[in-house]
Design a protein around this motif. Sequence first.
Motif, PDB file in Angstrom:
ATOM      1  N   ARG A  18       0.812  -1.417   0.120  1.00 30.43           N
ATOM      2  CA  ARG A  18      -0.028   0.123  -0.051  1.00 30.43           C
ATOM      3  C   ARG A  18       0.843   1.290   0.130  1.00 30.43           C
ATOM      4  NH1 ARG A  18      -1.895  -2.575   4.588  1.00 30.43           N
ATOM      5  NH2 ARG A  18      -3.503  -4.150   3.811  1.00 30.43           N
ATOM      6  N   ASN A  19       0.722   2.023  -0.837  1.00 33.95           N
ATOM      7  CA  ASN A  19       1.400   3.325  -1.250  1.00 33.95           C
ATOM      8  C   ASN A  19       0.608   4.368  -0.513  1.00 33.95           C
ATOM      9  OD1 ASN A  19       2.911   5.724  -1.458  1.00 33.95           O
ATOM     10  ND2 ASN A  19       3.676   4.829  -3.416  1.00 33.95           N
ATOM     11  N   HIS A  20       0.432   5.289   0.215  1.00 34.95           N
ATOM     12  CA  HIS A  20      -0.710   6.266   0.744  1.00 34.95           C
ATOM     13  C   HIS A  20      -0.454   7.331  -0.350  1.00 34.95           C
ATOM     14  CE1 HIS A  20       3.222   7.686   2.620  1.00 34.95           C
ATOM     15  NE2 HIS A  20       2.824   8.747   2.368  1.00 34.95           N
ATOM     16  N   GLU A  21       0.709   7.538  -1.094  1.00 31.58           N
ATOM     17  CA  GLU A  21       0.826   8.721  -2.077  1.00 31.58           C
ATOM     18  C   GLU A  21       0.198   8.290  -3.035  1.00 31.58           C
ATOM     19  OE1 GLU A  21       4.842   9.061  -2.254  1.00 31.58           O
ATOM     20  OE2 GLU A  21       5.248  10.259  -0.707  1.00 31.58           O
ATOM     21  N   LYS A  22      -0.288   7.303  -3.520  1.00 32.12           N
ATOM     22  CA  LYS A  22      -1.292   6.787  -4.623  1.00 32.12           C
ATOM     23  C   LYS A  22      -2.706   6.844  -4.436  1.00 32.12           C
ATOM     24  CE  LYS A  22       2.535   4.025  -6.809  1.00 32.12           C
ATOM     25  NZ  LYS A  22       2.613   2.666  -7.190  1.00 32.12           N
ATOM     26  N   LEU A  23      -2.994   7.066  -2.992  1.00 32.63           N
ATOM     27  CA  LEU A  23      -4.393   7.172  -2.696  1.00 32.63           C
ATOM     28  C   LEU A  23      -5.224   8.366  -2.977  1.00 32.63           C
ATOM     29  CD1 LEU A  23      -4.692   4.851   0.515  1.00 32.63           C
ATOM     30  CD2 LEU A  23      -5.735   4.457  -1.869  1.00 32.63           C
ATOM     31  N   ALA A  63      -5.008  12.733   7.464  1.00 33.31           N
ATOM     32  CA  ALA A  63      -3.717  12.352   6.502  1.00 33.31           C
ATOM     33  C   ALA A  63      -2.879  11.316   7.216  1.00 33.31           C
ATOM     34  CB  ALA A  63      -2.991  13.576   6.248  1.00 33.31           C
ATOM     35  N   THR A  64      -2.574  11.473   8.530  1.00 35.69           N
ATOM     36  CA  THR A  64      -1.425  10.705   9.267  1.00 35.69           C
ATOM     37  C   THR A  64      -2.012   9.259   9.452  1.00 35.69           C
ATOM     38  OG1 THR A  64      -2.117  11.402  11.435  1.00 35.69           O
ATOM     39  CG2 THR A  64      -0.238  12.495  10.404  1.00 35.69           C
ATOM     40  N   ASN A  65      -3.505   9.174   9.823  1.00 39.42           N
ATOM     41  CA  ASN A  65      -3.949   7.826   9.897  1.00 39.42           C
ATOM     42  C   ASN A  65      -4.219   7.100   8.741  1.00 39.42           C
ATOM     43  OD1 ASN A  65      -4.821   7.235  12.935  1.00 39.42           O
ATOM     44  ND2 ASN A  65      -5.708   9.178  12.628  1.00 39.42           N
ATOM     45  N   ILE A  66      -4.338   7.686   7.700  1.00 35.36           N
ATOM     46  CA  ILE A  66      -4.190   7.191   6.432  1.00 35.36           C
ATOM     47  C   ILE A  66      -2.932   6.581   6.131  1.00 35.36           C
ATOM     48  CG2 ILE A  66      -4.311   7.506   3.769  1.00 35.36           C
ATOM     49  CD1 ILE A  66      -6.319   9.543   4.569  1.00 35.36           C
ATOM     50  N   VAL A  67      -1.760   7.359   6.294  1.00 35.36           N
ATOM     51  CA  VAL A  67      -0.407   6.880   6.341  1.00 35.36           C
ATOM     52  C   VAL A  67      -0.046   5.584   7.093  1.00 35.36           C
ATOM     53  CG1 VAL A  67       2.085   7.545   6.774  1.00 35.36           C
ATOM     54  CG2 VAL A  67       0.393   9.245   5.537  1.00 35.36           C
ATOM     55  N   CYS A  70      -1.945   2.696   5.940  1.00 38.74           N
ATOM     56  CA  CYS A  70      -1.156   1.973   4.829  1.00 38.74           C
ATOM     57  C   CYS A  70       0.066   0.947   4.938  1.00 38.74           C
ATOM     58  CB  CYS A  70      -0.864   3.018   3.595  1.00 38.74           C
ATOM     59  SG  CYS A  70      -2.303   3.718   2.748  1.00 38.74           S
ATOM     60  N   ALA A  71       0.644   1.436   6.123  1.00 41.51           N
ATOM     61  CA  ALA A  71       1.943   0.837   6.497  1.00 41.51           C
ATOM     62  C   ALA A  71       1.628  -0.254   7.406  1.00 41.51           C
ATOM     63  CB  ALA A  71       2.658   1.810   7.578  1.00 41.51           C
ATOM     64  N   ARG A  72       0.293  -0.689   7.782  1.00 35.18           N
ATOM     65  CA  ARG A  72       0.258  -1.656   8.658  1.00 35.18           C
ATOM     66  C   ARG A  72       0.204  -2.966   7.653  1.00 35.18           C
ATOM     67  NH1 ARG A  72       0.106  -1.028  14.203  1.00 35.18           N
ATOM     68  NH2 ARG A  72       0.264   1.363  14.496  1.00 35.18           N
ATOM     69  N   ARG A  73       0.381  -4.105   8.510  1.00 35.61           N
ATOM     70  CA  ARG A  73       0.301  -5.257   7.592  1.00 35.61           C
ATOM     71  C   ARG A  73      -1.055  -5.877   7.296  1.00 35.61           C
ATOM     72  NH1 ARG A  73       5.516  -7.836  10.727  1.00 35.61           N
ATOM     73  NH2 ARG A  73       7.218  -6.768   9.738  1.00 35.61           N
ATOM     74  N   SER A  74      -1.871  -5.739   8.435  1.00 33.25           N
ATOM     75  CA  SER A  74      -3.119  -6.653   8.075  1.00 33.25           C
ATOM     76  C   SER A  74      -4.160  -5.882   7.574  1.00 33.25           C
ATOM     77  CB  SER A  74      -3.518  -7.277   9.413  1.00 33.25           C
ATOM     78  OG  SER A  74      -4.060  -6.230  10.335  1.00 33.25           O
ATOM     79  N   ARG A  75      -4.920  -6.366   7.046  1.00 30.02           N
ATOM     80  CA  ARG A  75      -6.363  -5.652   6.505  1.00 30.02           C
ATOM     81  C   ARG A  75      -7.236  -5.089   7.485  1.00 30.02           C
ATOM     82  NH1 ARG A  75      -9.210  -9.663   4.167  1.00 30.02           N
ATOM     83  NH2 ARG A  75     -10.769  -9.278   5.441  1.00 30.02           N
ATOM     84  N   ALA A  76      -7.282  -5.691   8.565  1.00 28.13           N
ATOM     85  CA  ALA A  76      -8.118  -5.384   9.844  1.00 28.13           C
ATOM     86  C   ALA A  76      -7.453  -3.956  10.101  1.00 28.13           C
ATOM     87  CB  ALA A  76      -8.138  -6.338  10.685  1.00 28.13           C
ATOM     88  N   ASP A  77      -6.133  -4.036  10.580  1.00 25.41           N
ATOM     89  CA  ASP A  77      -5.486  -2.804  11.189  1.00 25.41           C
ATOM     90  C   ASP A  77      -5.489  -1.712   9.921  1.00 25.41           C
ATOM     91  OD1 ASP A  77      -4.496  -3.937  13.503  1.00 25.41           O
ATOM     92  OD2 ASP A  77      -2.497  -4.263  12.614  1.00 25.41           O
TER      93      ASP A  77
END
Length: 136
Positions: A18-23, A63-67, A70-77
């Motif tokens: 997941r790359n937050h900059e592409k969202l 913005a920080t929560n989106i970032v 995106c860095a979290r490993r699980s879909r739930a996180d």
Amino acid sequence: HVRPRGKPGAYGWATMSRNHEKLRVFQVADSLALRVYRHTTSFPAAERFGLQSQLRRAAVSVATNIVEGCARRSRADYGRFIDIALGSATETDYLLDLSRRLGMLSPAAYVECRNCTNQLLPGLQKVLQSIETLAP
């Protein structure tokens, strides 16, 4: 360049895609944070630790929560952080309206920032829906 330990495809470094900059929601959230900072510089000094601070923190939190999500490993996180971003976007939307009604935010600045929240709220809801519909 130091390569992380582990096998390609192993749980960890190679699965982070997941790359937050592409969202689009991140781009709008980042724009909102910049606009809120710019437009709240003229708030009264008495509001430096009140409404000005709360509005800025809420806008940056989107913005920080989106970032972070995106860095979290699980879909739930990932979904949890997008949900928090949605809550912060809703809070920002309310605080913008309150600031306008109190005369601290000009009508033009209000419209500019609300254009962002009007894109963010449904956008974040769509991201959440897509996360929820993915197979586990």
